[in-house]
Design a protein around this motif. Structure first.
Motif, PDB file in Angstrom:
ATOM      1  N   SER A  41       0.819  -1.087   0.082  1.00  0.00           N
ATOM      2  CA  SER A  41      -0.083  -0.067  -0.208  1.00  0.00           C
ATOM      3  C   SER A  41       0.774   1.336   0.029  1.00  0.00           C
ATOM      4  O   SER A  41       0.529   2.333   0.227  1.00  0.00           O
ATOM      5  CB  SER A  41      -1.221   0.019   1.068  1.00  0.00           C
ATOM      6  OG  SER A  41      -0.222  -0.208   2.332  1.00  0.00           O
ATOM      7  N   ARG A  48      -4.223  -1.396  -1.349  1.00  0.00           N
ATOM      8  CA  ARG A  48      -3.064  -2.502  -1.568  1.00  0.00           C
ATOM      9  C   ARG A  48      -3.111  -2.677  -3.368  1.00  0.00           C
ATOM     10  O   ARG A  48      -3.953  -2.604  -3.814  1.00  0.00           O
ATOM     11  CB  ARG A  48      -3.440  -3.817  -1.115  1.00  0.00           C
ATOM     12  CG  ARG A  48      -3.194  -4.169   0.423  1.00  0.00           C
ATOM     13  CD  ARG A  48      -3.356  -5.318   0.787  1.00  0.00           C
ATOM     14  NE  ARG A  48      -4.954  -5.846   0.364  1.00  0.00           N
ATOM     15  CZ  ARG A  48      -5.249  -7.047   0.465  1.00  0.00           C
ATOM     16  NH1 ARG A  48      -4.402  -8.079   0.823  1.00  0.00           N
ATOM     17  NH2 ARG A  48      -6.383  -7.446   0.173  1.00  0.00           N
ATOM     18  N   ASN A  63      -5.257  -3.067  -8.262  1.00  0.00           N
ATOM     19  CA  ASN A  63      -5.749  -2.559  -7.175  1.00  0.00           C
ATOM     20  C   ASN A  63      -6.952  -3.039  -6.371  1.00  0.00           C
ATOM     21  O   ASN A  63      -8.003  -3.457  -6.924  1.00  0.00           O
ATOM     22  CB  ASN A  63      -6.082  -1.054  -7.079  1.00  0.00           C
ATOM     23  CG  ASN A  63      -4.944   0.139  -7.054  1.00  0.00           C
ATOM     24  OD1 ASN A  63      -3.991   0.004  -7.576  1.00  0.00           O
ATOM     25  ND2 ASN A  63      -5.080   0.828  -6.151  1.00  0.00           N
TER      26      ASN A  63
END
Length: 67
Positions: A41, A48, A63
């Protein structure tokens, strides 16, 4: 002005937001792609993400959605 010819994979980044990030990460490991960045992240998105380089040399980033 015409663009100059480039190599395959030059200048493109595909970015996907997926509902099931963990499943996408597992699938990425079983595909013929090079892991470029493992899930993290610290990528400027606040969620993340991971990145792979596909067999045609393009970057693909994945993502998880924002909460």
């Amino acid at each position: 002005m015409a663009p100059t010819p480039g190599s395959v994979g030059n200048g493109i980044l595909l970015w996907f937001i997926v509902d099931d990030f963990d499943v996408a990460w597992e699938r990425a490991g079983s595909m013929p792609a090079t892991i470029h960045e493992t899930p993290n992240s610290r990528n400027g998105t606040g969620v993340r993400a991971f990145a792979v380089r596909d067999p045609d040399d393009y970057y693909v980033a994945v993502n998880e959605p924002r909460p």
